[in-house]
Design a protein around this motif. Sequence first.
Motif, PDB file in Angstrom:
ATOM      1  N   UNK A 147       0.871  -1.173   0.000  1.00 22.94           N
ATOM      2  CA  UNK A 147       0.000   0.000   0.000  1.00 22.94           C
ATOM      3  C   UNK A 147       0.908   1.223   0.000  1.00 22.94           C
ATOM      4  N   UNK A 148       0.805   2.050  -1.026  1.00 22.91           N
ATOM      5  CA  UNK A 148       1.685   3.197  -1.164  1.00 22.91           C
ATOM      6  C   UNK A 148       1.066   4.437  -0.524  1.00 22.91           C
ATOM      7  N   UNK A 149       1.897   5.223   0.128  1.00 25.73           N
ATOM      8  CA  UNK A 149       1.502   6.486   0.736  1.00 25.73           C
ATOM      9  C   UNK A 149       2.256   7.617   0.056  1.00 25.73           C
ATOM     10  N   UNK A 150       1.576   8.736  -0.177  1.00 22.96           N
ATOM     11  CA  UNK A 150       2.262   9.856  -0.783  1.00 22.96           C
ATOM     12  C   UNK A 150       1.567  11.164  -0.479  1.00 22.96           C
ATOM     13  N   UNK A 151       2.363  12.246  -0.487  1.00 25.97           N
ATOM     14  CA  UNK A 151       1.793  13.578  -0.359  1.00 25.97           C
ATOM     15  C   UNK A 151       1.325  14.075  -1.710  1.00 25.97           C
ATOM     16  N   UNK A 152       1.728  13.373  -2.757  1.00 22.57           N
ATOM     17  CA  UNK A 152       1.310  13.747  -4.113  1.00 22.57           C
ATOM     18  C   UNK A 152      -0.100  13.228  -4.373  1.00 22.57           C
ATOM     19  N   UNK A 153      -0.841  13.980  -5.133  1.00 24.10           N
ATOM     20  CA  UNK A 153      -2.224  13.553  -5.378  1.00 24.10           C
ATOM     21  C   UNK A 153      -2.559  13.500  -6.867  1.00 24.10           C
ATOM     22  N   UNK A 154      -1.549  13.566  -7.720  1.00 24.12           N
ATOM     23  CA  UNK A 154      -1.835  13.581  -9.154  1.00 24.12           C
ATOM     24  C   UNK A 154      -2.245  12.200  -9.635  1.00 24.12           C
TER      25      UNK A 154
ATOM     26  N   UNK B 279       2.920  -2.173  -9.679  1.00 26.17           N
ATOM     27  CA  UNK B 279       2.731  -3.374  -8.872  1.00 26.17           C
ATOM     28  C   UNK B 279       2.200  -3.133  -7.482  1.00 26.17           C
ATOM     29  N   UNK B 280       1.820  -1.880  -7.171  1.00 22.09           N
ATOM     30  CA  UNK B 280       1.216  -1.614  -5.860  1.00 22.09           C
ATOM     31  C   UNK B 280      -0.192  -2.196  -5.821  1.00 22.09           C
ATOM     32  N   UNK B 281      -0.624  -2.585  -4.638  1.00 21.24           N
ATOM     33  CA  UNK B 281      -1.959  -3.142  -4.472  1.00 21.24           C
ATOM     34  C   UNK B 281      -2.984  -2.079  -4.111  1.00 21.24           C
ATOM     35  N   UNK B 282      -2.510  -0.975  -3.568  1.00 18.94           N
ATOM     36  CA  UNK B 282      -3.408   0.114  -3.175  1.00 18.94           C
ATOM     37  C   UNK B 282      -2.586   1.388  -3.041  1.00 18.94           C
ATOM     38  N   UNK B 283      -3.282   2.526  -2.916  1.00 25.10           N
ATOM     39  CA  UNK B 283      -2.627   3.828  -2.958  1.00 25.10           C
ATOM     40  C   UNK B 283      -3.423   4.795  -2.108  1.00 25.10           C
ATOM     41  N   UNK B 284      -2.752   5.486  -1.179  1.00 24.72           N
ATOM     42  CA  UNK B 284      -3.438   6.464  -0.334  1.00 24.72           C
ATOM     43  C   UNK B 284      -2.658   7.772  -0.313  1.00 24.72           C
ATOM     44  N   UNK B 285      -3.387   8.871  -0.489  1.00 25.09           N
ATOM     45  CA  UNK B 285      -2.772  10.194  -0.447  1.00 25.09           C
ATOM     46  C   UNK B 285      -2.828  10.751   0.970  1.00 25.09           C
ATOM     47  N   UNK B 286      -1.763  11.427   1.388  1.00 26.89           N
ATOM     48  CA  UNK B 286      -1.730  12.109   2.681  1.00 26.89           C
ATOM     49  C   UNK B 286      -2.429  13.450   2.540  1.00 26.89           C
TER      50      UNK B 286
END
Length: 222
Positions: A77-84, A95-102
Amino acid sequence: MSRILVAEDEDRISAFVAKGLKANGFTVTVVGDGLSALGHALTGEFDLLVLDIGLPELDGFTVLRRLREKRSSIPVIMLTARSSIDDTVAGLEGGADDYMAKPFRFEELLARIRLRLREERGPEVTQLRLGELVLDLRTRRASVDGRSVDLTAREFLLAEVLLRHPGQVLSREQLLSRVWGFDFDAQSNVVDVYVRYLRRKLGADRIETVRGMGYRAVDPDA
């Protein structure tokens, strides 16, 4: 007990996530750079990786790419401050299974972690069996040759970890981490003590000592 690797270089966020996951029954290891994240994830000791994109040494995209190149199937599960949208697509296609923006709500992260772990494990297992030894995971009861055996909570958890990996040698360090949830002094003999307890209750020949390596559960009648 599922083991979660959190790769996040912001101390405030990593402490917040780790505290919440531990409170919900997970064992958590935190690393603060991409090289450490890659090395830990490749050990095979973790059930899921929470991976920040903006890591020093190696960024999250590079860590993810190298994991998949090495055929690691650990859920990420990837975390990022980017939201694009481009970053989201790059993460998922990499290959990430999920993605969440901070910023994110912990409850949402927890729900996504539980979902990914369920998908990875498939149908829920309610019993573990090795020969005539049976562990009922719903009632937390053990039986040998049809005879009920009383185990303490810690004894049951140790037996469960061993039976989830039948025939596989698990080191003392692995057992400490999975059963006790934190690192003891390397000289601690708590694992050996509890193995003796289990041998007395379940049968001495059901848990083998592999000298210099650790312990494994075996079926003495096989």
